[in-house]
Design an enzyme around this catalytic site. Structure first.
Site, short mmCIF file in Angstrom:
data_model
loop_
_atom_site.label_atom_id
_atom_site.label_comp_id
_atom_site.label_asym_id
_atom_site.label_seq_id
_atom_site.Cartn_x
_atom_site.Cartn_y
_atom_site.Cartn_z
N GLY A 9 29.02 -36.78 6.75
CA GLY A 9 28.40 -36.02 5.68
C GLY A 9 27.77 -34.77 6.27
O GLY A 9 26.74 -34.85 6.96
N LEU A 10 28.39 -33.63 6.04
CA LEU A 10 27.93 -32.37 6.63
C LEU A 10 27.08 -31.62 5.60
O LEU A 10 27.58 -31.25 4.53
CB LEU A 10 29.13 -31.53 7.05
CG LEU A 10 28.92 -30.50 8.17
CD1 LEU A 10 28.52 -31.18 9.46
CD2 LEU A 10 30.19 -29.69 8.37
N SER A 11 25.82 -31.40 5.94
CA SER A 11 24.89 -30.81 4.97
C SER A 11 24.72 -29.31 5.13
O SER A 11 24.16 -28.66 4.24
CB SER A 11 23.52 -31.47 5.13
OG SER A 11 22.96 -31.14 6.41
N VAL A 14 21.54 -28.65 11.24
CA VAL A 14 21.88 -28.83 12.65
C VAL A 14 22.15 -30.30 12.98
O VAL A 14 22.99 -30.60 13.84
CB VAL A 14 20.76 -28.25 13.55
CG1 VAL A 14 19.46 -29.03 13.41
CG2 VAL A 14 21.20 -28.21 15.01
N SER A 16 23.49 -32.93 11.20
CA SER A 16 24.82 -33.42 10.86
C SER A 16 25.89 -32.68 11.64
O SER A 16 26.94 -33.26 11.99
CB SER A 16 25.07 -33.30 9.36
OG SER A 16 24.93 -31.97 8.90
N CYS A 100 18.45 -41.25 -3.37
CA CYS A 100 19.64 -40.47 -3.01
C CYS A 100 20.43 -41.17 -1.91
O CYS A 100 21.66 -41.23 -1.97
CB CYS A 100 19.23 -39.06 -2.58
SG CYS A 100 20.63 -38.02 -2.11
N CYS A 197 14.58 -32.32 -2.24
CA CYS A 197 15.76 -31.49 -1.99
C CYS A 197 16.10 -30.55 -3.14
O CYS A 197 16.43 -29.38 -2.91
CB CYS A 197 16.96 -32.39 -1.68
SG CYS A 197 17.32 -33.64 -2.95
#
Length: 363
Positions: A9-11, A14, A16, A100, A197
């Site tokens: 899961g790339l957010s 830095v 991830s 979440c 968020c």
């Protein structure tokens, strides 16, 4: 661990990004997924999703890994945001990050990753996992005490943790940033996201006013003296100091004011002076909606430690009784601002046992 197909899961942050690189260096087939969890139509120019996506594209180009995109805005609104608003309207202070993780990152996203043929799922959380002799998965604290995020993962079940890995969980944050800088990743010095968020850097009250009606009422001391007017109980949390706008009072101590309670029946906000006022302290709490990482509660009474907020030091306590879905907790030392709606999370050393939602102080 033999090479696997792992979906990260790339957010756009830095943690991830370095997680993806670490897995690639270990020989795994790494795929990145960017999740869009908030509907741009609900905002007026704030949402950072477009910027985060550009960073993800840059990261994947640098690391030479494929990037997939998925939209979970509907799931997020139905499973997380709706519950967030409902809790606030009921006078509690929810933690949407816990929901979440349980409903989006390790449910909707996990299902999506498996559909992509993943053997495992990875995120940039500062946490770790381990296997017990009977094959169960334990959730462990991240080794960097200042970044440990097991608190936010305490509601996960065995089936959600079993395929999960947290590559940066054994690293200090400074080393993660150093790795990113060496790799030339565009996010090596990107500021960590803070707060809720979907609210980001915006004013909390102004954001909530779009969804919850303002219901002003009196601010009173525990003795009943009216000292001001609040904007609506949903906009305040226990222990809060900022934003009360209580002016100087003749004969007052001059000490700052804090929120000590809410009376929904009379729409009254209870406030006190002084950070150590007895009304702010509680020797215990009651919690419900319990979740145990192992799948079952420990034998009671049980000595352990607990956190009632993120980054709080572990507080020694005793789990006294569980009646169905409810726990009673007694702390060795009274705790400040025990807040209904927040999570209480239990630990045995570095092992996260699980937790629940605080119903009330006392118990």
């Amino acid at each position: 661990m033999k090479p696997q197909r792992i979906v990260v899961g790339l957010s756009g942050g830095v943690d991830s990004a370095v997680s993806a690189w670490l897995l690639r260096e270990q020989g795994h087939e790494v795929h990145a997924v960017f999740m869009k969890n908030w509907d741009d139509a609900l905002d007026t120019g704030w949402c950072s999703a477009a910027e985060d996506l550009r960073d993800c594209e840059d990261i994947c180009a640098t690391l030479d890994i494929p990037l997939h995109r998925v939209n979970f805005a509907r799931e997020y609104r139905e499973r997380v945001f709706a519950a967030f608003l409902s809790e606030l309207a009921a006078g509690r202070t929810p933690n949407p990050d816990v929901l979440c993780n349980r409903e989006i990152k390790f449910r909707a996203f996990l299902d999506h990753a498996l559909a992509l043929g993943a053997d495992a799922l990875a995120t940039g959380h500062y946490a770790r996992t381990a296997r017990t002799a009977d094959g169960r998965v334990q959730l462990l604290k991240g080794l960097d005490p200042g970044k440990d995020q097991s608190y936010f993962l305490h509601a996960l079940e065995q089936r959600q943790l079993a395929p999960a890995c947290f590559p940066v969980g054994a690293l200090p944050k400074r080393e993660v940033r150093a790795i990113a800088a060496r790799l030339g990743l565009v996010v090596h010095d990107k500021k960590d996201s803070t707060g809720i968020c979907f609210i980001g850097e915006r004013d909390f009250t102004q954001f909530l006013a779009q969804y919850l009606p303002a219901e002003p009422g009196p601010m009173r001391t525990p003795d009943g003296e009216c000292v001001g007017t609040h904007r609506g109980l949903a906009f305040y949390t226990l222990g809060q100091r900022q934003g009360l706008e209580i002016g100087g009072r003749r004969g007052g101590s001059g000490a700052p004011w804090f929120v000590a309670g809410k009376d929904r029946e009379t729409n009254t906000l209870i406030v006190v002076q002084g950070s150590d006022h007895p009304a702010l302290l509680a020797a215990g709490l009651r919690a419900s909606k319990l979740s145990w990482i192992a799948g079952e509660a420990p034998a009671l009474p049980y000595r352990c430690s607990a956190k009632i907020r993120y980054r709080q030091a572990d507080q020694p306590c005793t789990l006294l009784a569980i009646d169905g879905d409810t726990a009673r907790v007694r702390f060795d030392t009274p705790q400040r601002a025990v807040t209904p709606g927040q999570s209480v999370v239990f630990y045995a050393g570095e092992v996260c046992l699980g937790g629940g939602i605080i119903d009330a102080a006392g118990g």
